[in-house]
Design an enzyme around this catalytic site. Structure first.
Site, PDB file in Angstrom:
ATOM      1  N   ILE A  25      -5.685  -1.515 -25.871  1.00 20.27           N
ATOM      2  CA  ILE A  25      -7.449  -1.739 -26.189  1.00 20.27           C
ATOM      3  C   ILE A  25      -8.056  -0.594 -25.556  1.00 20.27           C
ATOM      4  O   ILE A  25      -9.102  -0.014 -25.959  1.00 20.27           O
ATOM      5  CB  ILE A  25      -7.942  -3.199 -25.639  1.00 20.27           C
ATOM      6  CG1 ILE A  25      -7.137  -3.999 -26.563  1.00 20.27           C
ATOM      7  CG2 ILE A  25      -9.315  -3.045 -25.649  1.00 20.27           C
ATOM      8  CD1 ILE A  25      -7.586  -4.260 -27.839  1.00 20.27           C
ATOM      9  N   SER A  48      -7.604   2.736 -27.417  1.00 23.39           N
ATOM     10  CA  SER A  48      -8.316   2.719 -28.701  1.00 23.39           C
ATOM     11  C   SER A  48     -10.035   2.969 -28.395  1.00 23.39           C
ATOM     12  O   SER A  48     -10.377   3.753 -29.142  1.00 23.39           O
ATOM     13  CB  SER A  48      -8.107   1.387 -29.156  1.00 23.39           C
ATOM     14  OG  SER A  48      -8.950   0.189 -28.955  1.00 23.39           O
ATOM     15  N   GLU A  49     -10.420   2.396 -27.338  1.00 24.08           N
ATOM     16  CA  GLU A  49     -12.076   2.499 -26.972  1.00 24.08           C
ATOM     17  C   GLU A  49     -12.140   3.883 -26.621  1.00 24.08           C
ATOM     18  O   GLU A  49     -13.225   4.445 -27.142  1.00 24.08           O
ATOM     19  CB  GLU A  49     -12.185   1.557 -25.714  1.00 24.08           C
ATOM     20  CG  GLU A  49     -12.388  -0.024 -26.182  1.00 24.08           C
ATOM     21  CD  GLU A  49     -13.540  -0.208 -27.144  1.00 24.08           C
ATOM     22  OE1 GLU A  49     -14.558   0.475 -26.859  1.00 24.08           O
ATOM     23  OE2 GLU A  49     -13.085  -0.423 -28.391  1.00 24.08           O
ATOM     24  N   ALA A  50     -11.165   4.695 -25.885  1.00 26.97           N
ATOM     25  CA  ALA A  50     -11.521   5.943 -25.320  1.00 26.97           C
ATOM     26  C   ALA A  50     -11.435   6.868 -26.769  1.00 26.97           C
ATOM     27  O   ALA A  50     -12.001   7.971 -26.697  1.00 26.97           O
ATOM     28  CB  ALA A  50     -10.399   6.435 -24.554  1.00 26.97           C
ATOM     29  N   TYR A  60     -21.879  -4.958 -24.558  1.00 25.91           N
ATOM     30  CA  TYR A  60     -21.147  -4.059 -25.415  1.00 25.91           C
ATOM     31  C   TYR A  60     -21.897  -3.273 -26.046  1.00 25.91           C
ATOM     32  O   TYR A  60     -22.270  -3.592 -27.360  1.00 25.91           O
ATOM     33  CB  TYR A  60     -19.704  -4.444 -26.101  1.00 25.91           C
ATOM     34  CG  TYR A  60     -18.806  -3.609 -26.752  1.00 25.91           C
ATOM     35  CD1 TYR A  60     -18.430  -2.377 -26.133  1.00 25.91           C
ATOM     36  CD2 TYR A  60     -18.730  -3.692 -28.361  1.00 25.91           C
ATOM     37  CE1 TYR A  60     -17.665  -1.480 -26.732  1.00 25.91           C
ATOM     38  CE2 TYR A  60     -17.749  -2.934 -28.580  1.00 25.91           C
ATOM     39  CZ  TYR A  60     -17.227  -1.826 -28.079  1.00 25.91           C
ATOM     40  OH  TYR A  60     -16.428  -0.695 -28.683  1.00 25.91           O
TER      41      TYR A  60
END
Length: 291
Positions: A31, A34-36, A134
């Site tokens: 996760i 993927s966020e980076a 978020y």
């Protein structure tokens, strides 16, 4: 945000659900990667590159043990090389401080290189189903569209309380949907609804006071820095070494002249090298090499 509005947004987001590969895992490391990668990068460019990264660096430990050259080599094409270096350094700190695991607590996450409040909240929501704020561009678009229609210059400080209050603290059933609303599914719905809004309307996130238009890449210093990184990767050896200012000047000049732009003299090359040093590369005298 009323319960009725929240339910309507959730149902609309579920209708627009995108079946993305990183949504089939709750592994915190996967996760986090993927966020980076998704920061300022289109989903279509990340799909495929995320899988390739995980094949090469399947865990925090393998990433921490990799060379910066291998990390940057795998990152090429995703932009902003400093994000790759931040991933690498954060992995090393996770090994040192957290036993090679991605921490769960927000305060521990934001203490790591490259992880800000939004990325930390994304990791917590998608890996741990934990509530948080978020506030990334698609989420921002939804709140601007629904709560501030037509208003310009809306600051994030006006959105944060609404984002925080709207995120469910625990699973809740929503009439007309067979997927309970949790932090994970709520933010997936917001991301998908926000992506839809940006495709079908004038981008609502442009009405944020913090919105800045990304500068042109072609001919920019960003493009030149990316070119130097590719030159470094091509020239790397097993022993410390690198490129001289003259090497950089010659290599960039070749590219610039081919594109119909001006040559890069050594003074300009030094400026570009200084920018790379500020991103985490090493430099001694006139040489630059990978950290």
């Amino acid at each position: 945000m009323s319960d009725e509005l929240r339910a309507r947004i959730y149902l609309r987001g579920r209708e627009l659900y995108r079946d993305l590969p990183w949504r089939h895992t709750q592994d915190p490391y996967q996760i986090w990667v993927s966020e980076a990668m998704l920061q300022q990068t289109q989903v279509s460019r990340v799909d495929g590159r995320w899988q390739s990264w995980l094949e090469r660096f399947p865990s925090v430990v393998t990433l921490a043990q990799a060379s910066s050259a291998d990390v940057l080599d795998e990152w090429q094409g995703l932009g902003y090389n400093r994000r790759a270096l931040a991933l690498w350094r954060a992995a090393q700190q996770m090994v040192e401080l957290h036993g090679g695991e991605v921490p769960r607590e927000a305060r521990e996450l934001v203490a790591l290189p490259g992880i800000g409040p939004a990325t930390a909240a994304g990791i917590r929501a998608f890996a741990f189903d934990a509530p948080g704020v978020y506030l990334e561009t698609n989420v921002r678009s939804v709140f601007l569209h629904e709560l501030y229609p037509g208003e310009e210059g809306v600051p994030d400080r006006a959105l944060v309380p609404a984002v925080e209050a709207a995120c469910p603290a625990a699973a809740a059933n929503v009439a007309g949907c067979d997927v309970p609303m949790t932090p994970r599914s709520w933010y997936y719905a917001l991301l998908d609804y926000g992506a839809y809004l940006k495709q079908t309307l004038p981008n609502p996130s442009r009405r944020s006071s913090g919105h800045t238009r990304q500068s042109k890449f072609e001919g920019s210093h960003r493009q030149k820095r990316a070119g130097v990184v590719r030159m470094l990767l091509a020239a790397r050896t097993s022993e410390p070494g690198g490129l001289t200012v003259a090497d950089v000047s010659r290599g960039l000049t070749e590219v610039e002249l081919a594109a119909g732009r001006e040559a890069i003299d050594e003074a300009h090359a030094r400026v570009i090298l200084d920018e790379l040093v500020s991103e985490g590369f090493c430099r001694t005298a006139g040489d630059l090499w990978l950290a």
